[in-house]
Design a protein around this motif. Structure first.
Motif, PDB file in Angstrom:
ATOM      1  N   ARG A  56      -6.059  -1.174  -2.574  1.00  0.00           N
ATOM      2  CA  ARG A  56      -6.877  -2.104  -1.795  1.00  0.00           C
ATOM      3  C   ARG A  56      -6.244  -3.493  -1.773  1.00  0.00           C
ATOM      4  NH1 ARG A  56     -12.367  -3.447  -0.359  1.00  0.00           N
ATOM      5  NH2 ARG A  56     -12.863  -5.605  -0.884  1.00  0.00           N
ATOM      6  N   LEU A  57      -6.202  -4.075  -0.579  1.00  0.00           N
ATOM      7  CA  LEU A  57      -5.794  -5.465  -0.402  1.00  0.00           C
ATOM      8  C   LEU A  57      -6.965  -6.232   0.196  1.00  0.00           C
ATOM      9  CD1 LEU A  57      -2.265  -5.001   1.208  1.00  0.00           C
ATOM     10  CD2 LEU A  57      -2.801  -5.428  -1.206  1.00  0.00           C
TER      11      LEU A  57
ATOM     12  N   LEU B  47       0.817  -1.220   0.000  1.00  0.00           N
ATOM     13  CA  LEU B  47       0.000   0.000   0.000  1.00  0.00           C
ATOM     14  C   LEU B  47       0.850   1.270   0.000  1.00  0.00           C
ATOM     15  CD1 LEU B  47      -2.671  -1.171   2.595  1.00  0.00           C
ATOM     16  CD2 LEU B  47      -2.984  -1.004   0.110  1.00  0.00           C
ATOM     17  N   ASP B  48       1.888   1.300   0.824  1.00  0.00           N
ATOM     18  CA  ASP B  48       2.657   2.527   0.996  1.00  0.00           C
ATOM     19  C   ASP B  48       3.813   2.664   0.008  1.00  0.00           C
ATOM     20  OD1 ASP B  48       0.971   2.899   3.143  1.00  0.00           O
ATOM     21  OD2 ASP B  48       2.454   2.317   4.649  1.00  0.00           O
TER      22      ASP B  48
ATOM     23  N   ARG C 117      -8.124  -4.157   3.461  1.00  0.00           N
ATOM     24  CA  ARG C 117      -7.380  -3.023   4.012  1.00  0.00           C
ATOM     25  C   ARG C 117      -7.107  -2.061   2.870  1.00  0.00           C
ATOM     26  NH1 ARG C 117      -1.904  -3.472   7.741  1.00  0.00           N
ATOM     27  NH2 ARG C 117      -1.152  -1.360   7.369  1.00  0.00           N
ATOM     28  N   LEU C 118      -7.387  -0.791   3.078  1.00  0.00           N
ATOM     29  CA  LEU C 118      -7.206   0.222   2.056  1.00  0.00           C
ATOM     30  C   LEU C 118      -6.019   1.122   2.387  1.00  0.00           C
ATOM     31  CD1 LEU C 118     -10.890   1.463   1.520  1.00  0.00           C
ATOM     32  CD2 LEU C 118      -9.736  -0.456   0.418  1.00  0.00           C
ATOM     33  N   ALA C 119      -5.440   1.694   1.363  1.00  0.00           N
ATOM     34  CA  ALA C 119      -4.413   2.716   1.603  1.00  0.00           C
ATOM     35  C   ALA C 119      -5.036   3.808   2.461  1.00  0.00           C
ATOM     36  CB  ALA C 119      -3.953   3.300   0.269  1.00  0.00           C
ATOM     37  N   GLY C 120      -4.357   4.182   3.516  1.00  0.00           N
ATOM     38  CA  GLY C 120      -4.885   5.199   4.426  1.00  0.00           C
ATOM     39  C   GLY C 120      -5.579   4.632   5.637  1.00  0.00           C
ATOM     40  N   ASP C 121      -5.926   3.336   5.628  1.00  0.00           N
ATOM     41  CA  ASP C 121      -6.485   2.717   6.830  1.00  0.00           C
ATOM     42  C   ASP C 121      -5.427   2.704   7.926  1.00  0.00           C
ATOM     43  OD1 ASP C 121      -8.905   2.207   5.655  1.00  0.00           O
ATOM     44  OD2 ASP C 121      -8.633   0.042   5.470  1.00  0.00           O
TER      45      ASP C 121
END
Length: 199
Positions: free
Chosen positions: A145-146, A138-139, A190-194
């Motif tokens: 999105r995973l 993600l980062d 899990r989303l980017a930014g979660d």
């Protein structure tokens, strides 16, 4: 008015496969590194482990098949369709697998997969490894999105997902055929930014 501006890819092609697969450090002395031919015996042991075979529908019949699988892992990295790491100590063999399946750079998504051999279980290693690969995807890679799914009859995987910061999204009915029949699956994401997992 129709907006015909094309949607750009979430992650440009080449961002993953142009570089060597990285080694990802973990705080407990383990690391996530690419699989190598010397790990074939560990892959065979995983194929014989009842829990791994049951929940991951995974089997390996020979050392040659294990080495072929390891070759395909590297091929998938270069093709940007998958990324699979071995969980290992710096001077030791593989004791687990964590990775990304169904990588879609253009759409910005992938599926997390994992298993541990018996010697590595019960210490939080799966949570730490899943969380580390998720942060990289993600980062650093830039996915949006995973997703992570597991049989509803496998509460241990549910605990790993929740602790690694994967929010529950629902139940996929009859989603995967196991040896004992069709299993419903929990879907987590899990989303980017979660917020990251608690580790």
């Amino acid at each position: 008015m129709i907006n015909d501006t094309p949607i750009p890819p979430v992650v440009p092609a080449g961002r993953m496969g142009r570089d060597d697969q990285p080694v990802l450090g973990l705080p407990d002395g383990f690391a996530l590194r690419p699989w190598c031919p010397e790990d074939a015996e560990a892959l065979m042991a995983a194929g014989r482990d009842p829990a791994i075979h049951r929940w991951n529908l995974f089997g390996v019949a020979s050392v040659r098949e294990a080495r072929d699988r390891i070759t395909r892992m590297h091929d998938r990295w270069r093709a940007e369709t998958g990324a699979v790491w071995a969980l290992a100590r710096p001077d030791g063999g593989a004791t687990g697998l964590v990775g990304l399946n169904d990588v879609d750079l253009e759409g910005g998504s992938a599926e997390i997969i994992y298993w541990l051999l018996p010697a590595a279980r019960g210490r939080g290693a799966a949570v730490g490894a899943v969380e580390r690969v998720s942060r990289w995807a993600l980062d650093e890679l830039g996915l949006h999105r995973l997703r992570l799914s597991h049989s509803t009859a496998n509460p241990a995987s549910c605990r790993v997902a929740l602790k690694a910061g994967f929010a529950p999204e629902g139940v996929m009915r009859g989603a995967l055929l196991h040896a004992d029949g069709w299993h419903d699956q929990h879907l987590h994401a899990r989303l980017a930014g979660d917020a990251p997992g608690p580790l």
